[in-house]
Design a protein around this motif. Structure first.
Motif, PDB file in Angstrom:
ATOM      1  N   SER A  23       9.955   5.703  -3.071  1.00 61.53           N
ATOM      2  CA  SER A  23      10.145   4.701  -2.079  1.00 61.53           C
ATOM      3  C   SER A  23       8.920   4.375  -1.491  1.00 61.53           C
ATOM      4  N   THR A  24       8.213   5.096  -0.980  1.00 63.57           N
ATOM      5  CA  THR A  24       7.119   4.969   0.009  1.00 63.57           C
ATOM      6  C   THR A  24       6.022   4.553  -0.776  1.00 63.57           C
ATOM      7  N   LEU A  25       5.943   5.174  -2.119  1.00 63.99           N
ATOM      8  CA  LEU A  25       4.623   4.826  -3.146  1.00 63.99           C
ATOM      9  C   LEU A  25       4.985   3.320  -3.757  1.00 63.99           C
ATOM     10  N   ASP A  26       6.233   2.991  -3.825  1.00 62.60           N
ATOM     11  CA  ASP A  26       6.519   1.672  -4.414  1.00 62.60           C
ATOM     12  C   ASP A  26       6.143   0.709  -3.344  1.00 62.60           C
ATOM     13  N   TYR A  27       6.574   0.900  -2.197  1.00 59.87           N
ATOM     14  CA  TYR A  27       6.202   0.009  -0.960  1.00 59.87           C
ATOM     15  C   TYR A  27       4.817  -0.173  -0.895  1.00 59.87           C
ATOM     16  N   ILE A  28       3.971   0.907  -0.919  1.00 60.26           N
ATOM     17  CA  ILE A  28       2.433   0.628  -0.751  1.00 60.26           C
ATOM     18  C   ILE A  28       1.856  -0.232  -1.980  1.00 60.26           C
ATOM     19  N   GLN A  29       2.438   0.319  -3.251  1.00 60.63           N
ATOM     20  CA  GLN A  29       1.840  -0.581  -4.292  1.00 60.63           C
ATOM     21  C   GLN A  29       2.230  -1.972  -4.152  1.00 60.63           C
ATOM     22  N   ARG A  30       3.680  -2.374  -3.846  1.00 60.59           N
ATOM     23  CA  ARG A  30       4.126  -3.812  -3.661  1.00 60.59           C
ATOM     24  C   ARG A  30       3.079  -4.566  -2.389  1.00 60.59           C
ATOM     25  N   ALA A  31       2.781  -3.690  -1.410  1.00 57.33           N
ATOM     26  CA  ALA A  31       2.212  -4.408  -0.323  1.00 57.33           C
ATOM     27  C   ALA A  31       0.671  -4.547  -0.797  1.00 57.33           C
ATOM     28  N   ALA A  32       0.032  -3.678  -1.335  1.00 52.20           N
ATOM     29  CA  ALA A  32      -1.276  -3.737  -1.880  1.00 52.20           C
ATOM     30  C   ALA A  32      -1.204  -5.059  -2.861  1.00 52.20           C
ATOM     31  N   ALA A  33      -0.436  -4.931  -3.988  1.00 49.07           N
ATOM     32  CA  ALA A  33      -0.337  -6.179  -4.663  1.00 49.07           C
ATOM     33  C   ALA A  33      -0.172  -7.602  -4.359  1.00 49.07           C
ATOM     34  N   HIS A  34       0.799  -7.687  -3.215  1.00 48.79           N
ATOM     35  CA  HIS A  34       0.817  -8.988  -2.783  1.00 48.79           C
ATOM     36  C   HIS A  34       0.593  -9.257  -1.370  1.00 48.79           C
ATOM     37  N   GLY A  35      -0.232  -8.342  -0.787  1.00 54.88           N
ATOM     38  CA  GLY A  35      -0.808  -8.540   0.499  1.00 54.88           C
ATOM     39  C   GLY A  35       0.250  -8.601   1.592  1.00 54.88           C
ATOM     40  N   LEU A  36       1.515  -8.114   1.245  1.00 53.19           N
ATOM     41  CA  LEU A  36       2.426  -8.430   2.461  1.00 53.19           C
ATOM     42  C   LEU A  36       2.851  -6.872   2.750  1.00 53.19           C
ATOM     43  N   TYR A  37       3.317  -6.969   4.131  1.00 52.52           N
ATOM     44  CA  TYR A  37       3.771  -5.712   4.400  1.00 52.52           C
ATOM     45  C   TYR A  37       5.042  -5.900   5.420  1.00 52.52           C
ATOM     46  N   GLU A  38       5.810  -5.042   5.799  1.00 51.54           N
ATOM     47  CA  GLU A  38       6.954  -5.149   6.766  1.00 51.54           C
ATOM     48  C   GLU A  38       6.646  -5.074   8.110  1.00 51.54           C
ATOM     49  N   ILE A  39       6.414  -6.175   9.029  1.00 55.42           N
ATOM     50  CA  ILE A  39       6.151  -5.918  10.504  1.00 55.42           C
ATOM     51  C   ILE A  39       7.730  -6.359  11.261  1.00 55.42           C
ATOM     52  N   ARG A  40       8.468  -5.585  11.862  1.00 53.11           N
ATOM     53  CA  ARG A  40       9.424  -5.968  12.479  1.00 53.11           C
ATOM     54  C   ARG A  40       9.726  -5.241  13.706  1.00 53.11           C
ATOM     55  N   GLY A  41      10.473  -5.817  14.695  1.00 52.98           N
ATOM     56  CA  GLY A  41      10.669  -5.289  15.998  1.00 52.98           C
ATOM     57  C   GLY A  41      11.947  -4.774  16.155  1.00 52.98           C
TER      58      GLY A  41
END
Length: 191
Positions: A22-40
């Motif tokens: 799941s961590t690797l998939d998240y990194i791949q999605r963030a890198a491909a789309h330039g989006l990452y999760e920011i949340r308080g």
């Protein structure tokens, strides 16, 4: 081994102890789309709840011989060995540091009043001390960060204790950048 080729570079997509699927998939999605999760509002993982806290008062001292005749005290004294003015708390639970900017002046004042009412301390958080916070808190701990963000020697002298921050915990934003909603004229005037 699962690898992808990018020119001469080989990028491993194999799972490891610190990088599950799941961590690797998240990194791949963030890198491909330039989006990452920011949340308080806390961590994504399950963390202990206040209801999970168990206090075993008897483990801190002997069992009372006659419960109705002996008073159970929770008073905690910090700095008994070296402090010229030890900090005395009626309960051993304190209010953690939260910065002005993340919290409003009214909330900082309310936390100070609440901590004073129950006999404990509150902590300034990064970014310095507000006058509302100092005036409403009987025991106020001044938080000092390695970055010295908001550091003021005069406020340090007005504090009852000092908390030295060694590392950063959860933080909304990316790479030390504040979210836009945290920036307001009142915060800018304090700096």
């Amino acid at each position: 081994m699962n690898e992808s080729h990018n020119g001469d570079k080989r990028i491993s997509k194999e799972e490891s102890w610190g990088y599950d699927r799941s961590t690797l998939d998240y990194i791949q999605r963030a890198a491909a789309h330039g989006l990452y999760e920011i949340r308080g509002l806390g961590a994504k993982r399950k963390v202990p709840h206040f209801d999970d806290l168990v206090l075993l008062g008897a483990s801190m001292t002997r069992y009372p011989l006659e419960g109705y005749r002996e008073k159970c005290a929770t008073k905690t004294i910090l700095g008994t060995r070296f402090a010229s003015r030890p900090v005395e708390l009626e309960i051993p639970i304190t209010v953690a540091g939260m910065s002005f900017g993340a919290l409003s002046a009214n909330v900082k004042e309310a936390l100070g009043r609440a901590a004073t009412e129950v006999g404990t301390s509150t902590t300034t958080g990064d970014g310095g001390m507000t006058s509302e916070e100092r005036d409403s808190s009987k025991v106020l701990v001044y938080q000092c960060l390695p970055s010295r963000y908001g550091f003021n020697p005069d406020d340090l002298r007005r504090a009852d204790a000092i908390e030295v921050v060694i590392g950063q915990g959860a933080k909304p934003g990316g790479g030390g950048m504040l979210l836009g909603q945290k920036v307001n004229p009142r915060v800018a005037q304090m700096r």
